[in-house]
Scaffold this active site. Structure first.
Site, short mmCIF file in Angstrom:
data_model
loop_
_atom_site.label_atom_id
_atom_site.label_comp_id
_atom_site.label_asym_id
_atom_site.label_seq_id
_atom_site.Cartn_x
_atom_site.Cartn_y
_atom_site.Cartn_z
N LYS A 13 2.09 7.03 2.40
CA LYS A 13 2.00 7.73 3.72
C LYS A 13 3.02 7.01 4.82
CE LYS A 13 -2.37 7.01 4.58
NZ LYS A 13 -2.68 6.20 3.22
N ARG A 88 -10.05 8.79 9.05
CA ARG A 88 -10.48 8.14 7.63
C ARG A 88 -11.88 8.80 7.31
NH1 ARG A 88 -6.60 4.31 6.64
NH2 ARG A 88 -7.11 2.56 5.10
N ARG A 127 2.74 -3.59 -4.87
CA ARG A 127 3.32 -3.59 -3.35
C ARG A 127 3.48 -4.92 -2.92
NH1 ARG A 127 0.56 0.34 1.19
NH2 ARG A 127 -1.27 -0.86 0.86
N ARG A 160 -0.09 -8.26 0.56
CA ARG A 160 -1.34 -7.98 1.35
C ARG A 160 -2.65 -8.32 0.67
NH1 ARG A 160 -1.14 -2.13 3.96
NH2 ARG A 160 -3.26 -2.20 3.62
N ARG A 171 -11.20 -0.24 -2.11
CA ARG A 171 -10.42 0.76 -1.14
C ARG A 171 -10.39 2.28 -1.69
NH1 ARG A 171 -5.12 -1.82 -0.54
NH2 ARG A 171 -4.57 -0.48 1.24
P1 AMP Z 1 -4.20 0.78 5.77
O1 AMP Z 1 -3.13 -0.04 6.01
O2 AMP Z 1 -4.23 2.14 6.19
O3 AMP Z 1 -4.37 0.79 4.21
O4 AMP Z 1 -5.59 0.06 6.28
C1 AMP Z 1 -5.99 -1.28 5.92
C2 AMP Z 1 -7.52 -1.48 6.23
O5 AMP Z 1 -7.57 -1.21 7.59
C3 AMP Z 1 -8.43 -0.54 5.44
O6 AMP Z 1 -8.85 -0.93 4.38
C4 AMP Z 1 -9.56 -0.49 6.56
O7 AMP Z 1 -10.37 -1.57 6.40
C5 AMP Z 1 -8.86 -0.47 8.08
N1 AMP Z 1 -8.72 0.56 8.95
C6 AMP Z 1 -7.47 1.49 8.72
N2 AMP Z 1 -7.62 2.40 9.07
C7 AMP Z 1 -8.85 2.52 9.49
C8 AMP Z 1 -9.70 3.77 10.10
N3 AMP Z 1 -9.30 4.86 10.47
N4 AMP Z 1 -11.04 3.64 10.07
C9 AMP Z 1 -11.52 2.33 9.85
N5 AMP Z 1 -10.98 1.43 9.16
C10 AMP Z 1 -9.49 1.36 8.86
#
Ligand code: AMP
Length: 213
Positions: A13, A88, A127, A160, A171
């Site tokens: 994304k 989400r 990654r 990460r 996840r």
């Molecule tokens: P991402 O970089 O989008 O994979 O997000 C990393 C982490 O941030 C996720 O695994 C969640 O713990 C938190 N996170 C990101 N976006 C959201 C969201 N819209 N709602 C809740 N938690 C989020």
């Protein structure tokens, strides 16, 4: 242009979103990046979000929605935005709808970035990201010239903590349970819904996306 990007973690994304934002000159709002920024600054919000992020769980909706609404109210979002990683779950989608309706606005499209699960696991575990500018690399293909230094900004390139195998599994489970239902949710609303197969070449996915946008 107001867009939402849906897709599993590791679907790509962020990379596609960057290119769309550059072309349509709109801000790229990644909730994951916003949380990581707060974490790096050790703000109360970042500290509260950390335990959820480390476990591959979603940060509670009230915190997340406040963070997003605050960001959307900023000047640079007046001409549009791209939300990456938000909503989400259905509750967040409803909160976004209410926020936009309250301002007589609506989304112009929802983009679903689709990649098979085995490829996602391979991408996430390989990654590596730059801690300074967020540039994304992969040990299975595109690596920086000097493995731990970002080609774009010279920052440190790391894995990460939530890209480790045990957190990846959690996840993906969270995605299936909470986020995947948004595909049906948005299809039912009659929203312009664009599906992009991102299992191959990113340039080809971008062409597909640009044509449909
Ligand atoms: P991402 O970089 O989008 O994979 O997000 C990393 C982490 O941030 C996720 O695994 C969640 O713990 C938190 N996170 C990101 N976006 C959201 C969201 N819209 N709602 C809740 N938690 C989020």
């Amino acid at each position: 242009m107001r867009l939402v990007f849906l897709g599993a973690p590791g679907a790509g994304k962020g990379t596609l979103a960057d290119q769309v934002c550059e072309k349509w000159e709109i801000p790229h709002i990644s909730t994951g990046d916003l949380f990581r920024f707060h974490l790096s600054q050790k703000t109360p919000l970042g500290i509260e979000a950390q335990s959820y992020m480390d476990q591959g769980k979603l940060v509670p909706d009230d915190l997340t929605c406040r963070l997003v609404e605050d960001r959307l109210s900023q000047e640079d979002c007046q001409k549009g935005f791209l939300l990456d990683g938000f909503p989400r779950n259905v509750a967040q989608a409803e909160a976004l709808k209410k926020y936009l309706e309250g301002r007589a606005l609506s989304l112009d499209g929802v983009v679903s970035i689709e990649v098979p699960t085995d490829l996602i696991i391979q991408r996430l575990s390989g990654r590596r990201v730059c801690v300074s500018c967020g540039a994304s690399y992969n040990v299975n293909g595109q690596i920086p010239t000097n493995s731990s230094v970002c080609d774009r900004c010279g920052g440190s390139v790391i894995q990460r903590s939530d890209d480790r195998p045990e957190t990846i599994a959690k996840r993906l489970e969270t995605y299936q349970e909470s986020t995947f239902p948004l595909v049906a949710y948005y299809q039912k609303t009659g929203q312009k819904f664009i599906q992009v197969d991102n299992s191959g070449d990113v340039a080809e996915s971008m062409e597909q996306l640009k044509r449909q946008l």
